[in-house]
Write an enzyme that holds these catalytic residues in place. Structure first.
Site, PDB file in Angstrom:
ATOM      1  N   HIS A  95       0.863  -1.174   0.000  1.00 49.78           N
ATOM      2  CA  HIS A  95       0.000   0.000   0.000  1.00 49.78           C
ATOM      3  C   HIS A  95       0.903   1.229   0.000  1.00 49.78           C
ATOM      4  O   HIS A  95       1.654   1.467   0.949  1.00 49.78           O
ATOM      5  CB  HIS A  95      -0.906   0.013   1.230  1.00 49.78           C
ATOM      6  CG  HIS A  95      -1.839   1.203   1.240  1.00 49.78           C
ATOM      7  ND1 HIS A  95      -3.040   1.218   0.587  1.00 49.78           N
ATOM      8  CD2 HIS A  95      -1.726   2.429   1.841  1.00 49.78           C
ATOM      9  CE1 HIS A  95      -3.655   2.370   0.770  1.00 49.78           C
ATOM     10  NE2 HIS A  95      -2.858   3.143   1.538  1.00 49.78           N
ATOM     11  N   CYS A  96       0.844   2.035  -1.055  1.00 50.52           N
ATOM     12  CA  CYS A  96       1.713   3.201  -1.212  1.00 50.52           C
ATOM     13  C   CYS A  96       0.995   4.439  -0.696  1.00 50.52           C
ATOM     14  O   CYS A  96      -0.057   4.817  -1.238  1.00 50.52           O
ATOM     15  CB  CYS A  96       2.092   3.388  -2.671  1.00 50.52           C
ATOM     16  SG  CYS A  96       3.182   4.782  -2.957  1.00 50.52           S
TER      17      CYS A  96
END
Length: 715
Positions: free
Chosen positions: A133-134
């Site tokens: 998850h960026c």
């Protein structure tokens, strides 16, 4: 990020992505505003173009990685995982390329996660080929958006390097002007680019290794294939091509759509009927017309409320408003059989209750849907008044119909004076005082006979009991019409057979002898009666042939002298076949008549008139013309067509239907003028001429037919 639209808004989630966007867009804008103009002059004009293309590519990949679905699996329903009564196991093992891969049960999404799938703690969704998850793009990186994330890293790294390099070149060209604004802004942009270059370049290198080895960030961090073989790798080149050149993965979640409100009506509901005019196409004996009438909503409530499973309703009352003639004749018989009118009429088919009145004219007056549902005594007693007036107003009318007066054509009930044998040629008609008085006597007999005879009562009985049987034709003494004839004072009934076209008009011949001279006072309006031709048997046809033999053998009958005072009474007498030639309308009728092929040289045989050699001219009659051929057709057909006041539509409506077989038998017996025998309108003979022959002697049986018609069978 797409999955967060339905949840509570968290501003902290958008801080990293907002900062990344501001730094990216802000730094690039400053670079284009202060650095690129000097570089285009000192170095090359291609420098700004290159940086512009690179910036657009970075921005596009950043947007795709941020707003694209990473490959989220939809959650299962609550009862989908209940395969057994006991709790599902935590893991399941599958084999991929000969290697056992473990699938873990997701308690949140309630299904076993596919291989390389993981549940994101930030997005709270299971993502296919979950990488990480960026926070900089505020979205999970999965199978569907990993390509754009990887290209974003590559392009961003190249863009940072380009901005930093071209900025350094600009400073070197303006080293003496470091205190200038352009040089100061360029050095600030270089600092920001250099600051972000280290992490971005490091992250880009890391993902290049992952793509080359065919792994994800999650697999690399958790060490799933540490010390083992990766079943998902296909070699360095294939792994790179798979990431950059493969087709996009399918989407598992449907795009949210705005709910549409649809009003659904049950199938048993019909559309509302407005109180407008409804055009009905009708067929009336070959006449096509349009009927415009008003139909209310309440008239359809009964039919709409009935369902298939409900009990059948009681039979409806007959709508006698369509049968004006039947209502009149029943009203005349109320003195003898009032019980038939005091009670409601017997049931009739349902279609007559909701069936609109038909008309041959589009300008007919509209009647309400529920008008005259019952036959009232007051309405029936008003009809003799019009019959009484008919004795004072002479006219010729075609055979009546059962149409109501309000639905009748405006020209249907009008009186048209015409010469029955001249086919509408008024110049060749004869006006005879004796013939005029004799005709008036026949017209006056309608009133006297119509109020005392029970022929119309038998019509009502036939309407209730059905059609006339064959036995009733052979036993006329059982019918009420036979009793009414015997009760009359007539000692000498006429000889022969009366056609069903002369419905209840035999009384006209008998009354004419007792009332020979009457003065006309006005036009007549008689109520019609139905005409039927489909009940002739072989015995009746045989009686027709026998009667024709008796006509040829019967002696002449003396005829009264002319009355000079009635010579111009306005009623045209019936001339003989030798008085005036027929017009072209007779030849047109001969084409339609089955007996129209008679040779021209053959004279017509008179039936109810004087012979050709014995007929004289009346007062003011024209010179005799050539003898016209006998067309074997009732003169009511040919005379109607030539009248200028009668339209083609009225002619078709006035002609009754007749089968070819019955038409031949009827028309060989005798001719009639508009529903009247020729003897009623024949011209009186001149002085010195022998009297006419009249077939009014001999025994006769009177039988009531279908629709109130009268049959005369000679014995």
């Amino acid at each position: 990020m797409p999955a967060e639209s339905g949840k509570r808004f968290k501003p902290s989630k958008y801080v990293p992505v907002s900062a990344a966007a501001i730094f990216l867009v802000g730094a690039t804008t400053l670079f284009f505003a202060f650095t690129c103009p000097g570089l285009s002059l000192y170095v090359s004009p291609a420098v700004p173009i290159y940086n512009a293309i690179m910036f657009l590519f970075v921005l596009a990949n950043f947007s795709m990685a941020t707003f694209m679905d990473p490959g989220i699996f939809p959650r299962a329903e609550e009862d989908e995982d209940k395969e057994d009564d006991f709790r599902a196991p935590l893991y399941k093992t599958v084999e991929i390329k000969g290697i056992q891969v473990r699938m873990k049960w997701c308690a949140t999404c309630r299904f076993y996660r596919p291989p390389r799938c993981s549940h994101c703690s930030v997005c709270d969704n299971c993502v296919e080929e979950f990488d990480h998850h960026c926070p900089w793009v505020n979205n999970c990186i999965g199978r569907r958006n990993y390509r754009y994330f990887f290209l974003f890293l590559l392009s961003l790294t190249a863009h940072i390097m380009g901005v930093f390099g071209f900025g350094l070149l600009y400073v070197l060209y303006h080293i003496e002007e470091l205190s200038g604004v352009r040089t100061a802004v360029t050095m600030a942009v270089m600092c920001v680019a250099g600051l972000f270059f280290i992490p971005v370049a490091g992250l880009t290198g890391f993902h290049v290794v992952l793509v080359a080895r065919g792994r994800t960030t999650n697999e690399q961090v958790t060490g799933k294939f540490r010390g083992g073989v990766n079943p998902f790798t296909n070699g360095c080149c294939n792994n790179v091509s798979r990431v950059l050149c493969s087709s996009p993965a399918p989407r598992y979640l449907g795009r949210p759509k705005k709910e549409k409100t649809i009003v659904i009506r049950p199938p048993f509901l019909r559309p509302e009927v407005s109180d407008g005019q409804i055009t009905v196409k009708i067929m009336d004996n070959g006449i096509q017309g349009e009927l415009r009438r008003t139909k209310s909503k309440g008239s359809l409530e009964i039919t709409e409320s009935q369902s298939a499973d409900a009990e059948p309703p009681p039979p409806p009352k007959p709508d006698l408003s369509r049968y004006t003639g039947l209502r009149t004749h029943l009203g005349l018989a109320t003195n003898e059989d009032s019980s038939l009118l005091a009670k409601d009429s017997p049931p009739t088919p349902t279609m007559y209750k909701y069936r609109p009145g038909y008309s041959s004219s589009s300008t007919s007056a509209a009647m309400p849907h529920s008008s005259s549902a019952k036959l009232s005594r007051g309405d029936s007693l008003k009809e003799p008044t019009s019959i009484a007036e008919s004795s004072r107003h002479p006219s010729y009318r075609s055979e009546p119909s059962l149409e109501p007066e309000s639905f009748r054509s405006p020209t249907f009930g009008k009186s048209f004076h015409f010469d029955p044998l001249s086919s509408g040629s008024r110049s060749s008609s004869l006006k005879s005082a004796q013939g005029t008085g004799f005709e008036l006597g026949q017209l006056q007999s309608i009133r006297s006979e119509g109020t005392t005879s029970t022929s119309y009562k038998s019509l009502a009985n036939q309407t209730r009991n059905g059609s006339l049987s064959y036995d009733s034709l052979l036993t006329p003494s059982d019918s009420p019409d036979f009793e009414s004839v015997q009760a009359g004072p007539e000692p000498d009934p006429p000889l022969g057979y009366t056609s069903p076209f002369l419905s209840a008009r035999l009384a006209q011949q008998r009354e004419a002898e007792r009332h020979p001279r009457l003065v006309p006072t006005g036009p007549t309006h008689r109520e019609p009666s139905p005409v039927r031709y489909d009940n002739l048997s072989r015995h009746i046809v045989a009686s027709l042939q026998e009667r024709e033999k008796l006509l040829r053998q019967s002696p002449p009958l003396p005829v009264r002298e002319e009355e000079p005072g009635l010579g111009d009474s306005g009623i045209q007498s019936t001339p003989g076949s030798g008085h005036a030639p027929r017009t072209s309308s007779s030849s047109d009728d001969s084409k339609r008549s089955p007996l129209g092929k008679t040779p021209l040289g053959r004279p017509a045989v008179p039936r109810f008139g004087k012979p050709d050699g014995l007929r004289g001219r009346g007062v003011g009659s024209p010179e005799p013309g050539p003898t016209a051929p006998y067309l074997g057709r009732s003169m009511s057909y040919s005379s109607q067509k030539a009248q200028p006041g009668v339209s083609e539509t009225e002619e078709v409506a006035l002609q009754p239907l007749l089968t070819p077989k019955d038409e031949v038998q009827l028309k060989t017996t005798y001719s009639k003028s508009n529903g009247q025998p020729k003897s009623l309108g024949s011209a009186s003979p001149g002085p010195g001429q022998p009297p006419l022959s009249s077939p009014t002697r001999g025994g006769v049986k009177k039988v009531s037919g279908v629709g109130g018609t009268t049959y005369e069978i000679s014995v």
